[in-house]
Design an enzyme around this catalytic site. Structure first.
Site, PDB file in Angstrom:
ATOM      1  N   LEU A  61       0.923  -1.190  -0.100  1.00 18.95           N
ATOM      2  CA  LEU A  61      -0.004  -0.084   0.034  1.00 18.95           C
ATOM      3  C   LEU A  61       0.732   1.236  -0.230  1.00 18.95           C
ATOM      4  CD1 LEU A  61      -2.951  -1.012   2.312  1.00 18.95           C
ATOM      5  CD2 LEU A  61      -2.876  -1.065  -0.099  1.00 18.95           C
ATOM      6  N   HIS A  64       2.085   6.739   3.226  1.00 22.55           N
ATOM      7  CA  HIS A  64       2.980   8.065   3.275  1.00 22.55           C
ATOM      8  C   HIS A  64       2.119   8.885   4.003  1.00 22.55           C
ATOM      9  CE1 HIS A  64       6.084  10.944   1.323  1.00 22.55           C
ATOM     10  NE2 HIS A  64       6.226  10.609   2.398  1.00 22.55           N
ATOM     11  N   ASP A  65       2.302   9.155   5.060  1.00 26.64           N
ATOM     12  CA  ASP A  65       1.229  10.290   5.895  1.00 26.64           C
ATOM     13  C   ASP A  65       1.834  10.963   7.145  1.00 26.64           C
ATOM     14  OD1 ASP A  65      -0.995  11.867   6.431  1.00 26.64           O
ATOM     15  OD2 ASP A  65      -1.813  10.334   5.172  1.00 26.64           O
ATOM     16  N   ILE A  66       1.015  11.418   7.994  1.00 22.74           N
ATOM     17  CA  ILE A  66       1.688  11.864   9.161  1.00 22.74           C
ATOM     18  C   ILE A  66       1.636  10.916  10.121  1.00 22.74           C
ATOM     19  CG2 ILE A  66       1.240  14.514   8.891  1.00 22.74           C
ATOM     20  CD1 ILE A  66      -1.271  13.949  10.704  1.00 22.74           C
ATOM     21  N   PRO A  67       2.459  10.847  11.234  1.00 26.76           N
ATOM     22  CA  PRO A  67       2.682   9.944  12.357  1.00 26.76           C
ATOM     23  C   PRO A  67       1.196   9.121  12.606  1.00 26.76           C
ATOM     24  CG  PRO A  67       4.157  11.328  12.675  1.00 26.76           C
ATOM     25  CD  PRO A  67       3.437  12.046  11.864  1.00 26.76           C
ATOM     26  N   ASN A  68       0.270  10.127  13.078  1.00 23.32           N
ATOM     27  CA  ASN A  68      -0.990   9.719  13.724  1.00 23.32           C
ATOM     28  C   ASN A  68      -1.955   9.065  12.453  1.00 23.32           C
ATOM     29  OD1 ASN A  68      -3.267   9.717  15.744  1.00 23.32           O
ATOM     30  ND2 ASN A  68      -4.087  11.212  14.343  1.00 23.32           N
ATOM     31  N   ARG A 186      14.509  -8.055 -14.133  1.00 24.92           N
ATOM     32  CA  ARG A 186      14.206  -8.261 -15.486  1.00 24.92           C
ATOM     33  C   ARG A 186      15.115  -9.497 -15.908  1.00 24.92           C
ATOM     34  NH1 ARG A 186      10.201  -6.255 -14.412  1.00 24.92           N
ATOM     35  NH2 ARG A 186       8.904  -4.627 -15.466  1.00 24.92           N
ATOM     36  N   GLY A 215       6.777  -8.932 -12.017  1.00 25.37           N
ATOM     37  CA  GLY A 215       5.690  -8.927 -12.417  1.00 25.37           C
ATOM     38  C   GLY A 215       5.397  -9.245 -13.984  1.00 25.37           C
ATOM     39  N   ARG A 216       5.243  -8.414 -14.628  1.00 19.40           N
ATOM     40  CA  ARG A 216       5.232  -8.299 -16.257  1.00 19.40           C
ATOM     41  C   ARG A 216       6.000  -9.425 -16.932  1.00 19.40           C
ATOM     42  NH1 ARG A 216       5.173  -2.085 -16.866  1.00 19.40           N
ATOM     43  NH2 ARG A 216       6.584  -2.386 -14.884  1.00 19.40           N
TER      44      ARG A 216
HETATM   45  O1  LIG Z   1      10.259   0.379  -6.084  1.00 17.99           O
HETATM   46  C1  LIG Z   1       9.189  -0.171  -6.563  1.00 17.99           C
HETATM   47  C2  LIG Z   1       8.390  -0.419  -5.498  1.00 17.99           C
HETATM   48  C3  LIG Z   1       7.297  -1.205  -5.852  1.00 17.99           C
HETATM   49  N1  LIG Z   1       7.275  -1.784  -7.245  1.00 17.99           N
HETATM   50  C4  LIG Z   1       6.149  -2.660  -7.554  1.00 17.99           C
HETATM   51  O2  LIG Z   1       6.807  -3.976  -7.742  1.00 17.99           O
HETATM   52  C5  LIG Z   1       6.053  -4.458  -9.044  1.00 17.99           C
HETATM   53  C6  LIG Z   1       6.999  -4.710 -10.277  1.00 17.99           C
HETATM   54  O3  LIG Z   1       6.127  -5.145 -11.365  1.00 17.99           O
HETATM   55  P1  LIG Z   1       6.787  -5.430 -12.908  1.00 17.99           P
HETATM   56  O4  LIG Z   1       5.433  -5.667 -13.647  1.00 17.99           O
HETATM   57  O5  LIG Z   1       7.777  -6.400 -12.543  1.00 17.99           O
HETATM   58  O6  LIG Z   1       7.590  -4.184 -13.187  1.00 17.99           O
HETATM   59  C7  LIG Z   1       4.647  -3.447  -9.276  1.00 17.99           C
HETATM   60  O7  LIG Z   1       3.604  -3.881  -8.755  1.00 17.99           O
HETATM   61  C8  LIG Z   1       5.228  -2.192  -8.521  1.00 17.99           C
HETATM   62  O8  LIG Z   1       3.981  -1.569  -8.233  1.00 17.99           O
HETATM   63  C9  LIG Z   1       8.163  -1.507  -7.995  1.00 17.99           C
HETATM   64  O9  LIG Z   1       8.109  -1.896  -9.012  1.00 17.99           O
HETATM   65  N2  LIG Z   1       9.117  -0.475  -7.651  1.00 17.99           N
END
Ligand SMILES: O=c1ccn([C@@H]2O[C@H](COP(=O)(O)O)[C@@H](O)[C@H]2O)c(=O)[nH]1
Length: 235
Positions: A61, A64-68, A186, A215-216
């Site tokens: 998620l 990124h916000d203030i401490p509270n 990659r 991911g991709r």
């Molecule tokens: O610095 C960051 C932080 C989070 N991500 C997340 O990781 C995956 C990477 O997906 P790919 O498809 O392999 O690029 C993606 O969900 C980002 O939100 C990041 O890439 N870099």
């Protein structure tokens, strides 16, 4: 831990139906990342689905916000019983400390195992020129990532998200128990897309990454299961 267990695959899809299709396509994947796109669209039921399938969960998620406010968000997230939760290190020391305390308290109150809080250092889509000229950060990129990882460690967090290009230095300085979660992975046969600080899966593990977020190269492959297997083979 096997090579396959070190790979986290993001469910970067817009809805539950697509998420289920991806889970079914990749039954060998044990660790899944739920990020902003899917969580904003579907909310906590996606986490329940992953739990019923006995998967590990990285809830990305990037708070990124203030401490509270960070503490409140972490108390709520602690109820889900996920394995990892991200927040931005640039929220600062008081916010990171408040988040960590709230995660522990929230988990205890909910009788859940506490999630490890993981701090994002510098997004892997950014390069040194952007850090210097767009973000106006006057120190070198590797040093900046290291300083943010150390801030996270000193604040009691369990690890950092970093590019594999910084993993070796962070591993040396932060020690063996600090988790390094590396996106920007990659294989040699995949395109970088918007990722700018990349390494191959094998190089990233050799540099000291604890987990690889891929991911991709897997999810957009013609045959995602074969792409996952190919990467495991390369490791
Ligand atoms: O610095 C960051 C932080 C989070 N991500 C997340 O990781 C995956 C990477 O997906 P790919 O498809 O392999 O690029 C993606 O969900 C980002 O939100 C990041 O890439 N870099």
């Amino acid at each position: 831990m096997t090579a396959a267990e070190r790979i986290i695959v993001p469910l970067d899809v817009p809805n539950l139906e697509r998420a289920i299709a991806q889970l079914n396509q990749l039954p060998e994947v044990q660790f899944w990342k739920v990020g902003l796109e899917l969580f904003i669209s579907e909310g906590p039921p996606i986490l329940e689905l992953l739990k019923t399938r006995e998967k590990r969960i990285f809830l990305d998620l990037k708070l990124h916000d203030i401490p509270n406010t960070m503490a409140g968000a972490c108390r709520s997230a602690a109820r889900y019983g996920v394995d990892l939760l991200t927040l931005h290190a640039t929220a600062g020391r008081p916010a990171l400390q408040a988040a960590q305390q709230a995660l522990e308290q929230g988990a205890e109150d909910a009788h859940q195992p506490p999630a490890k809080a993981i701090a994002v250092t510098l997004l892997t889509s950014l390069n040194a020129r952007e850090l210097a000229f767009d973000l106006q950060v006057p120190i070198e990129l590797p040093e900046y990532a290291l300083k943010l990882a150390l801030l996270a460690q000193e604040s009691g967090l369990g690890g950092a998200v970093c590019s594999p290009q910084e993993a070796q230095q962070l591993r040396q300085i932060c020690g063996p128990d600090f988790l390094l979660i590396c996106p920007g992975i990659r294989p040699s046969w995949a395109t970088a897309g918007d990722q700018q600080r990349v390494m191959t899966p094998k190089q990233a593990l050799a540099a000291g990454a604890s987990y690889l977020v891929i991911g991709r190269p897997i999810t957009l492959a013609d045959n995602p299961a074969a792409a996952f297997e190919r990467i495991c083979g390369e490791l």
